[in-house]
Scaffold this motif. Structure first.
Motif, short mmCIF file in Angstrom:
data_model
loop_
_atom_site.label_atom_id
_atom_site.label_comp_id
_atom_site.label_asym_id
_atom_site.label_seq_id
_atom_site.Cartn_x
_atom_site.Cartn_y
_atom_site.Cartn_z
N THR A 122 -4.36 -2.52 -3.01
CA THR A 122 -5.49 -3.44 -3.23
C THR A 122 -6.42 -3.51 -2.03
O THR A 122 -7.52 -4.07 -2.13
N PHE A 149 1.29 -3.40 -7.40
CA PHE A 149 -0.15 -3.19 -7.43
C PHE A 149 -0.93 -4.52 -7.34
O PHE A 149 -2.06 -4.61 -7.78
N ASN A 205 0.86 -1.18 0.00
CA ASN A 205 0.00 0.00 0.00
C ASN A 205 0.90 1.23 0.00
O ASN A 205 1.77 1.38 0.87
N GLN A 227 -5.72 -7.30 -7.23
CA GLN A 227 -4.84 -6.46 -8.04
C GLN A 227 -5.62 -5.28 -8.61
O GLN A 227 -6.85 -5.29 -8.65
N ILE A 228 -4.87 -4.24 -8.99
CA ILE A 228 -5.45 -3.05 -9.61
C ILE A 228 -5.40 -3.24 -11.12
O ILE A 228 -4.31 -3.45 -11.68
N ILE A 266 -2.70 4.33 -2.72
CA ILE A 266 -3.02 3.35 -3.74
C ILE A 266 -2.65 1.97 -3.20
O ILE A 266 -1.61 1.80 -2.55
N LEU A 303 -2.61 -1.29 -13.92
CA LEU A 303 -1.33 -1.10 -13.27
C LEU A 303 -0.69 -2.41 -12.88
O LEU A 303 0.55 -2.52 -12.84
N ALA A 304 -1.49 -3.42 -12.55
CA ALA A 304 -0.92 -4.70 -12.13
C ALA A 304 -0.22 -5.41 -13.26
O ALA A 304 0.59 -6.32 -13.02
#
Length: 476
Positions: A213, A404, A198, A390-391, A211, A394-395
């Motif tokens: 998860t 991410f 994070n 996951q994002i 930002i 970005l992941a």
């Protein structure tokens, strides 16, 4: 005178000759009647059966004292058939043409062989016999227990009018005691891996924010102050961290921080319990090692809304009922159970936290010989749980995409085996050593206890038992 005298002498001589003749005749008749007046010949018959009597001379007459019991029929002049009609006794007299007379004492009984055979087949280990008396039967002998005597009476009661129980019940011996040895062997292995990042910004690149998860707790903004149309310089931002996880870093000069979860954990739990329990055949025994936890229970009726507390048991429990069979084996109804408190699945009720129970329970029937062992239950539980967050977008970036993503992987493997071994056991004699647990340390050393006694200063030996003087002193 002389004539008269002669006549008198003649009369006297004739009287003597008549007396001698009468005596001779009487002796002859007694000699002939002697064999006929001998003891009666015993004769035994069963009801509904017959025998044939063969005579050496012709039969002239037959007499029966009780025709309801015995019937005699002359088939020929020298053969007589005797029939048993009913249970009882009677006399049978047979006259021959030669003048002989024979008497028989006839006893007619029921045919008890089928009943004896039935009792022997039903109770092969018992010594039970029957005796007949007219319309009733009497059970004689020995029975191992009252139940056998009652069953024997019920078995022959439909065949006669009355049954008399004269069985002697053998005094009960001490019941065989069964020792059940149970082994609970359980191994729990757990392995957990987790990784997540994070990122926090308190003003980096003139942008406060975070930002991640959120699979693992990170920082969240608690206050962001800004003025419309003003410059960013002097704008204050703050974040509150509820859990710094296991890695936390912050650069004040860059206004940039990170909370990282990167953890691997392993655990092993081994449980080996060996409860032993003794009981007699046919009697249930129970065993519990553990504890109790409170459970709130709401009340209904006039006390609606009130909460009472009840306790639930947990731990290692064993219930079993043994039965020794005629084959000298042991038949068991076994119900072992292992339970433990599971706080991961606890529930909250009216402010009370009620824990759950993790239970492994088995119930079965088995038959074993003495000393034999049997695995009555086995459990192999292998669980794998994986969570991935996951994002999007970005992941999937090369290299940086791992920042991410967050992942957690947990594995749990449980092995449980329950082994049962029944044995016959007997009490220890008064001279046998009593088994006690091994104590690594003495609770109260003898030297320390004797040092505080009043007679220690008088020169008593430290090893002298409390309340007793030395042997040398007792001799004076």
């Amino acid at each position: 005178m002389n004539r008269k005298f002669g006549i008198s002498s003649l009369r006297a001589a004739s009287g003597r000759r008549f007396s001698a003749l009468a005596l001779a005749i009487a002796m002859s008749l007694a000699a002939q009647d002697g064999p006929a007046r001998s003891a009666p010949v015993p004769m035994a018959l069963n009801v509904g059966r017959s025998i044939v009597l063969d005579r050496s001379s012709d039969v002239t007459r037959i007499s029966i004292s009780n025709p309801d019991v015995v019937d005699a029929v002359a088939v020929t002049t020298r053969e007589i058939v005797v029939n048993g009609k009913a249970a009882g006794v009677s006399s049978l007299v047979i006259w021959s043409k030669s003048g002989d007379r024979t008497m028989y004492a006839v006893t007619v009984e029921k045919d008890l062989e089928p009943i004896r055979r039935l009792l022997k087949e039903t109770f092969p280990a018992e010594t039970i016999d029957v005796r007949a008396d007219r319309d009733s039967l009497a059970l004689v002998g020995h029975a191992s227990n009252p139940g056998v005597a009652e069953r024997a009476m019920a078995l022959i009661a439909p065949q006669v009018k009355a049954v008399v129980n004269n069985l002697q019940v053998v005094p009960a011996r001490a019941e065989k005691q069964i020792l059940l040895r149970v082994k609970f062997a359980e191994i729990d292995r757990t392995n957990a891996n987790s990784f997540g990042v994070n990122i926090l910004s308190t003003g980096a690149l003139n942008t406060p924010g975070s930002i991640g998860t959120k699979q693992f707790s990170g920082g969240s903004p608690s206050a962001v102050n800004g003025t419309i149309g003003s410059h960013l310089t002097g704008t204050a931002t703050s974040f509150s961290l509820s859990d710094a996880l296991n890695i936390f870093a912050f650069r004040p000069d860059l206004n940039l921080g990170a909370v990282i979860q990167d953890l691997e954990s392993r655990g092993v739990l081994q449980i080996l319990a060996e409860p032993n329990l003794v009981t007699t055949t046919g009697k249930e025994a129970s065993f519990l090692v553990g504890g109790e936890f409170p459970v709130p229970v709401p009340q209904a009726g006039s006390a609606a809304g009130a909460i009472t507390i009840q306790f639930r048991e947990f731990g290692i429990r064993l219930n079993f009922t043994p039965q020794v069979t005629t084959n000298q084996t042991i038949k068991l109804h076994v119900k072992p159970e292992v339970s433990s408190i599971d706080m991961a699945n606890a529930v909250v009720f009216n402010g009370f936290t009620v824990p759950a129970l993790s239970t492994r329970r088995m119930e079965t029937d088995i038959e074993l010989g003495e000393g034999q062992s049997f695995v009555i239950a086995g459990l192999l539980d292998d669980r794998v749980t994986e969570n991935l967050s996951q994002i999007p977008g970005l992941a999937h970036l090369p290299i940086l995409g791992a920042l991410f993503k967050s992942r957690s992987l947990s594995r749990a493997k449980t092995e449980l085996v329950v082994i049962v071994t029944p044995e016959s056991t007997y009490p220890l004699s008064p001279t046998d050593p009593k088994p006690l647990p091994y104590m690594p340390k003495e609770f109260l050393p003898r030297e320390s206890a004797q040092a505080n006694l009043p007679n220690a200063a008088a020169g008593a030996s430290p090893s002298t038992p409390i309340g007793k003087a030395p042997v040398e002193a007792s001799r004076h």
